[in-house]
Scaffold this motif. Sequence first.
Motif, PDB file in Angstrom:
ATOM      1  N   LEU A  18       0.813  -1.212   0.000  1.00 61.19           N
ATOM      2  CA  LEU A  18       0.000   0.000   0.000  1.00 61.19           C
ATOM      3  C   LEU A  18       0.846   1.262   0.000  1.00 61.19           C
ATOM      4  O   LEU A  18       0.358   2.327  -0.329  1.00 61.19           O
ATOM      5  N   ALA A  19       2.105   1.149   0.373  1.00 64.29           N
ATOM      6  CA  ALA A  19       2.963   2.323   0.492  1.00 64.29           C
ATOM      7  C   ALA A  19       3.734   2.598  -0.796  1.00 64.29           C
ATOM      8  O   ALA A  19       4.771   3.215  -0.764  1.00 64.29           O
ATOM      9  N   GLN A  20       3.239   2.151  -1.923  1.00 70.47           N
ATOM     10  CA  GLN A  20       3.892   2.409  -3.196  1.00 70.47           C
ATOM     11  C   GLN A  20       3.120   3.476  -3.956  1.00 70.47           C
ATOM     12  O   GLN A  20       1.899   3.500  -3.944  1.00 70.47           O
ATOM     13  N   SER A  21       3.865   4.370  -4.617  1.00 68.96           N
ATOM     14  CA  SER A  21       3.222   5.382  -5.454  1.00 68.96           C
ATOM     15  C   SER A  21       2.788   4.749  -6.765  1.00 68.96           C
ATOM     16  O   SER A  21       3.470   3.893  -7.312  1.00 68.96           O
ATOM     17  N   GLN A  22       1.658   5.205  -7.264  1.00 69.40           N
ATOM     18  CA  GLN A  22       1.151   4.751  -8.550  1.00 69.40           C
ATOM     19  C   GLN A  22       1.951   5.407  -9.682  1.00 69.40           C
ATOM     20  O   GLN A  22       2.708   6.343  -9.448  1.00 69.40           O
ATOM     21  N   GLU A  23       1.752   4.940 -10.902  1.00 72.81           N
ATOM     22  CA  GLU A  23       2.392   5.548 -12.061  1.00 72.81           C
ATOM     23  C   GLU A  23       2.037   7.031 -12.108  1.00 72.81           C
ATOM     24  O   GLU A  23       0.894   7.410 -11.888  1.00 72.81           O
ATOM     25  N   TRP A  24       3.005   7.889 -12.332  1.00 73.02           N
ATOM     26  CA  TRP A  24       2.927   9.344 -12.382  1.00 73.02           C
ATOM     27  C   TRP A  24       2.826   9.983 -10.989  1.00 73.02           C
ATOM     28  O   TRP A  24       2.745  11.190 -10.865  1.00 73.02           O
ATOM     29  N   GLY A  25       2.821   9.180  -9.911  1.00 73.05           N
ATOM     30  CA  GLY A  25       2.733   9.719  -8.554  1.00 73.05           C
ATOM     31  C   GLY A  25       4.084  10.169  -8.027  1.00 73.05           C
ATOM     32  O   GLY A  25       5.136   9.767  -8.523  1.00 73.05           O
ATOM     33  N   GLN A  26       4.075  10.985  -6.976  1.00 75.27           N
ATOM     34  CA  GLN A  26       5.313  11.446  -6.361  1.00 75.27           C
ATOM     35  C   GLN A  26       5.918  10.325  -5.534  1.00 75.27           C
ATOM     36  O   GLN A  26       5.207   9.584  -4.851  1.00 75.27           O
ATOM     37  N   CYS A  27       7.247  10.193  -5.572  1.00 74.51           N
ATOM     38  CA  CYS A  27       7.920   9.120  -4.840  1.00 74.51           C
ATOM     39  C   CYS A  27       9.148   9.600  -4.080  1.00 74.51           C
ATOM     40  O   CYS A  27       9.896   8.803  -3.549  1.00 74.51           O
ATOM     41  N   GLY A  28       9.377  10.896  -4.010  1.00 70.97           N
ATOM     42  CA  GLY A  28      10.526  11.375  -3.262  1.00 70.97           C
ATOM     43  C   GLY A  28      10.759  12.847  -3.464  1.00 70.97           C
ATOM     44  O   GLY A  28      10.006  13.534  -4.159  1.00 70.97           O
TER      45      GLY A  28
END
Length: 137
Positions: A18-28
């Motif tokens: 659940l703690a993964q960003s989706q495609e095009w989402g912010q990740c850092g």
Amino acid sequence: MKLSTSFSVLAAIIPFALAQSQEWGQCGGIGWTGPTTCVAGTVCTVINAYYSQCLPGTATTTPSGPSSTPSKPSSTPSGPAPTGSGLNALAKAAGKVYFGTATDNGELSDQPYTAILDNISEFGQITPANSMKWVCV
């Protein structure tokens, strides 16, 4: 394996999925406290020091920690190359329908501004801004 053990293992890994960003989402990025890993098929790519985004491609490294800034991927993102320049052209190349903007009547008398709005490689949709809101009297 006992059912209770299987359930315990599943319950332990759910927060990571659940703690993964989706495609095009912010990740850092600097100050980012959300997910720092991306879903399968995407790679966390540094846009600038304050923003990293999950882009299509193959991940070579996985960042960790809320303040980590991921490294640039060694592979290039998949998908068609942009056929033109401009925000709308880039959005279409990324599989989106269009990239749009909002404007108001007062801004439409500015010729350089309207020239930018008329450029379909920049904007594929124009929406009325405040002029379409209800007025409370």
